[in-house]
Motif scaffolding. Structure first.
Motif, PDB file in Angstrom:
ATOM      1  N   GLU A  33       0.735  -0.792   0.149  1.00 36.76           N
ATOM      2  CA  GLU A  33       0.093  -0.131  -0.058  1.00 36.76           C
ATOM      3  C   GLU A  33       0.652   1.602  -0.236  1.00 36.76           C
ATOM      4  OE1 GLU A  33      -2.434   3.367   0.151  1.00 36.76           O
ATOM      5  OE2 GLU A  33      -3.089   0.667  -0.587  1.00 36.76           O
ATOM      6  N   ILE A  34       0.453   2.412  -1.038  1.00 37.54           N
ATOM      7  CA  ILE A  34       1.580   3.386  -0.885  1.00 37.54           C
ATOM      8  C   ILE A  34       0.310   4.321  -0.053  1.00 37.54           C
ATOM      9  CG2 ILE A  34      -0.083   4.786  -2.309  1.00 37.54           C
ATOM     10  CD1 ILE A  34       2.279   5.501  -4.031  1.00 37.54           C
ATOM     11  N   GLY A  35      -0.332   4.641   0.506  1.00 33.84           N
ATOM     12  CA  GLY A  35      -0.401   5.124   1.110  1.00 33.84           C
ATOM     13  C   GLY A  35      -0.403   4.743   2.656  1.00 33.84           C
ATOM     14  N   GLN A  36       0.489   5.524   3.641  1.00 32.89           N
ATOM     15  CA  GLN A  36       1.817   5.678   4.556  1.00 32.89           C
ATOM     16  C   GLN A  36       0.545   5.188   5.561  1.00 32.89           C
ATOM     17  OE1 GLN A  36       3.991   4.346   5.582  1.00 32.89           O
ATOM     18  NE2 GLN A  36       3.693   4.273   7.635  1.00 32.89           N
ATOM     19  N   VAL A  37      -1.091   6.384   6.128  1.00 34.11           N
ATOM     20  CA  VAL A  37      -1.862   5.845   7.012  1.00 34.11           C
ATOM     21  C   VAL A  37      -2.437   4.364   6.546  1.00 34.11           C
ATOM     22  CG1 VAL A  37      -3.859   6.380   8.121  1.00 34.11           C
ATOM     23  CG2 VAL A  37      -1.609   8.271   7.293  1.00 34.11           C
ATOM     24  N   ARG A  38      -3.171   4.133   5.114  1.00 35.37           N
ATOM     25  CA  ARG A  38      -3.522   2.768   5.572  1.00 35.37           C
ATOM     26  C   ARG A  38      -2.977   1.817   5.416  1.00 35.37           C
ATOM     27  NH1 ARG A  38      -6.402   5.813   0.765  1.00 35.37           N
ATOM     28  NH2 ARG A  38      -4.947   4.158  -0.870  1.00 35.37           N
TER      29      ARG A  38
END
Length: 292
Positions: free
Chosen positions: A64-69
């Motif tokens: 996953e590229i989005g850090q929070v996700r």
């Protein structure tokens, strides 16, 4: 995706990714070539029920590229009994530059002099101590975005005044670092499962040498020092799969800049050509994890 798996049991591997780029396609092809069943899980559509443990996967590769996700997905799957690579802890440490710096320092891995100011005013005082020129970086971010070179105190005051006006409290923290006089390049090393797969020089027309921003790669010999530094850095942050970024100071000493938990390897793969297949090594590592 339905061939006979090389791992025990009939549960599939989840590949978490909201964006399928060239690296994810290489991984999907490697799974298919090996006959390893997997599910591409788009995290934008994934939800988790608190307390639920009957997930269809025993192992997950977090792309996953989005850090929070990425961090929350890892936490949710781990709570459900799924083995996640990289771990939630490693994802959270690598995704925060200050936590990465603290982990590297605690392990004795050489890094540039770095400080964290808890307010913009404190960051300015830290910069006075570190000296100019220097860098200010966002705590969370990739591809060199929002990294600003500060030539002197006047320039720092302008940047920090802007930071003080931003609404988010994290934006008021100042992660500042000495600017290393280095050759027009840095070094990217990829580590998978405690093994260095290789290294490349990355060059660019600006401070940032990220391949995603147009940087070029060429083969770099893996010296014993590079091998040791990369393995120690990956171990310090707890990452099974890591992209370790090194720079050389003017005396030729190597320093670790950061460790990436979601390593992009297209430029690396192109430079090493047939010498190594990164995607295949990652699948090998996952299969070994599944056997434990």
């Amino acid at each position: 995706m339905s061939a006979t798996p090389e791992r025990p049991g009939d549960r599939r591997i989840a590949v978490l990714a909201s964006r399928v780029g060239a690296d994810e396609k290489r991984l999907f092809d490697a799974f298919d070539r090996r006959g390893v069943p997997f599910d591409h899980v788009d995290t934008r559509r994934q939800w988790f029920l608190a307390g639920q443990r009957d997930q269809p996967w025993s192992l997950a590769l977090n792309r996953e590229i989005g850090q929070v996700r990425a961090a929350y997905a890892a936490r949710c799957l781990t709570a459900a009994g799924v083995d996640v690579v990289n771990s939630a802890d490693a994802t959270e440490v690598c995704g925060d530059k200050w936590r990465t710096t603290m982990a590297l320092e605690a392990a004795g891995v050489p890094t540039p002099r770095t400080a964290l100011g808890l307010t913009p005013q404190a960051a300015l005082a830290a910069l006075d101590s570190i000296g100019y020129p220097a860098l200010i970086k966002p705590l969370v971010g990739s591809w060199g975005r929002l990294v600003v070179q500060l030539p002197d105190r006047a320039g720092a005051e302008g940047v920090l005044e802007y930071a003080a006006a931003l609404p988010g409290p994290q934006s008021h923290l100042g992660y500042v670092q000495e600017l290393i006089e280095k050759p027009d390049r840095d070094i990217r090393v990829i580590v998978v499962g405690g093994q260095v797969l290789g290294a490349v020089y990355r060059t660019g027309e600006s401070l940032r040498t990220n391949v995603a921003l147009g940087g070029q790669t060429r083969l770099c010999e893996v010296t014993p020092e590079i091998d040791k530094l990369a393995l120690n850095a990956a171990a310090a942050v707890g990452a099974d799969i890591a992209g370790v970024d090194l720079i050389e100071d003017r005396d030729g000493r190597l320093l670790v800049l950061e460790v990436n938990h979601r390593v992009e390897f297209s430029g690396f793969q192109s430079a090493l050509a047939d010498r190594v297949d990164v995607a295949n090594h990652i699948v090998d590592h996952l299969l070994e994890r599944a056997q434990r």
